[in-house]
Scaffold this active site. Structure first.
Site, PDB file in Angstrom:
ATOM      1  CG  ASP A 135      -0.374   0.220   2.506  1.00 26.67           C
ATOM      2  OD1 ASP A 135      -1.128   0.373   3.477  1.00 26.67           O
ATOM      3  OD2 ASP A 135       0.864   0.239   2.613  1.00 26.67           O
ATOM      4  CB  CYS A 189     -22.577  -5.354   5.127  1.00 23.16           C
ATOM      5  SG  CYS A 189     -20.774  -5.244   5.039  1.00 23.16           S
ATOM      6  CB  CYS A 192     -24.621  -5.676  10.135  1.00 20.49           C
ATOM      7  SG  CYS A 192     -23.426  -5.507  11.479  1.00 20.49           S
ATOM      8  CB  CYS A 195     -18.131  -1.467  11.292  1.00 18.74           C
ATOM      9  SG  CYS A 195     -19.092  -1.083   9.804  1.00 18.74           S
ATOM     10  CB  CYS A 199     -16.511   5.121  14.583  1.00 20.32           C
ATOM     11  SG  CYS A 199     -15.248   6.396  14.338  1.00 20.32           S
ATOM     12  CB  CYS A 215     -10.189   8.175  11.111  1.00 13.96           C
ATOM     13  SG  CYS A 215      -9.561   6.488  11.278  1.00 13.96           S
ATOM     14  CB  CYS A 245     -14.657   0.402  12.535  1.00 12.61           C
ATOM     15  SG  CYS A 245     -13.135   0.505  11.559  1.00 12.61           S
ATOM     16  CB  CYS A 249     -16.703  -6.773  11.406  1.00  7.33           C
ATOM     17  SG  CYS A 249     -17.419  -7.649   9.993  1.00  7.33           S
TER      18      CYS A 249
END
Length: 358
Positions: A135, A189, A192, A195, A199, A215, A245, A249
């Site tokens: 990345d 998902c 739901c 997540c 936060c 964030c 987050c 899950c």
């Protein structure tokens, strides 16, 4: 002419040997809409001070803008699933919480090494041009991985797998070979929103809509200035990144720590480090402790700033000497964080009331 099905199966098998839990194939031009969404996100300023993202948004938006010869993308994922819930340390004021992905070896190094090994294997089967990316390059790994069928982007924007949850490091290989794409992944998902609700700073204003400026991962890693006061209490004892987050899950119930690459197993000194010890680090000690860790990249000043915010949130008067040691720091951001933390610990009621009034 090579047999595509045989080649793809051979690549999948080799990828598994190298530690990847998923391998999928997509066309290089499979996600044009992702590039447009990225440009809109940057135009809204949601990337904060990540100027590197804005500067190369054109290359990031389309693989062929980065490398025109790219015809196909091979998307790969490596697991770093934790053995314990990262949130277990939330109520321990004496320790700092480090994001799971940064508690072991630097994933850039290990994922790239595996990608290069897989690239060599592919070239041995079919001589061809290709490039590997982790990345640090301007590549949209998540939408490309979804297009390649290895998972879908959850409402928290991260990639989700039905078998591995969201504890995944991603890497991609661009190749000049034209490979048959796999079916893209569909979202699972449903309704739901755990997540989003998890936060601590309300960084999401809707499914798949994150404002990096709110964030905690951005604030503790990418942001170099003072932490905005409105987010300091919500940081709690997080000193590098945030897993809330991800941890929330429900698909993670299928993620097995046994599938995690051993290179990412947490180092004992990073699993639950004591704030007092971290605040005592000087430049040399910081480099020694975090050698081979992605944490080293942010530098000691930014790291101390984060630790001081956590110390201020701790309410632990025993940390006052450690905090006050940084009041005269030559770095103004560190000195300001120390002043805030000292006042917060010494006069907690007044500090909290002032924060709420602001």
């Amino acid at each position: 002419m090579f047999d595509q099905a045989t080649l793809k199966q051979a690549i999948r098998e080799e990828a598994a040997k190298l530690g990847f839990v998923h391998c999928g194939f997509a066309r290089a031009d499979a996600v044009p809409e992702a590039g447009e969404a990225l440009k809109a996100w940057v135009a809204d300023g949601r990337h904060g001070t990540m100027d590197w993202m804005e500067e190369r948004v054109g290359q990031r938006a389309h693989p062929q803008a980065l490398w025109p010869e790219a015809k196909s993308v091979i998307a790969l994922a490596m697991s770093y699933a934790p053995a314990q819930d990262p949130r277990r340390l939330a109520q321990d004021p004496q320790v700092g919480r480090i994001s799971v992905y940064a508690q072991g070896g630097d994933y850039h190094k290990f994922v790239k090494k595996a990608l290069k090994a897989l690239a060599r294997f592919i070239v041995e089967q079919v001589p061809s041009e290709l490039k590997v990316f982790v990345d640090t390059a301007p590549v949209m790994e998540k939408p490309l991985s979804a297009a390649a069928g290895i998972g879908w982007q959850g409402k928290h924007t991260n990639l989700l797998s039905r078998t591995e949850g969201n504890w995944l490091f991603l890497g991609v290989i661009f190749t000049a070979l034209e490979l048959e794409p796999d079916p893209p992944a569909s979202s699972h998902c449903g309704s739901c929103t755990r997540c989003l609700a998890a936060c601590p700073t309300a960084a999401f204003d809707g499914p798949g809509r994150i404002d990096a400026r709110r964030c905690i991962s951005y604030l503790t890693i990418e942001h170099s200035g003072p932490i905005p006061h409105e987010f300091r209490s919500a940081m709690g004892n997080r000193i590098y990144g945030c897993d809330d987050c991800l941890s929330a899950c429900p698909w993670n119930r299928f993620a097995e720590a046994a599938h995690a690459n051993r290179a990412f197993l947490p180092r004992a000194e990073l699993a639950a480090p004591r704030l007092a010890d971290l605040l005592a680090l000087d430049e040399t000690a910081f480099r020694e402790v975090f050698a081979g860790s992605p944490i080293k990249r942010i530098g000691i000043a930014r790291f101390l700033r984060n630790c001081l915010i956590a110390a201020g949130n701790s309410g632990d008067a025993a940390l006052l000497p450690n905090i006050r040691a940084h009041l005269d720091s030559p770095d103004p951001v560190v000195a300001e964080a120390a002043t805030w933390a000292a006042e917060r610990v010494a006069h907690p009621a007044a500090s909290i009331a002032a924060t709420q009034a602001a």
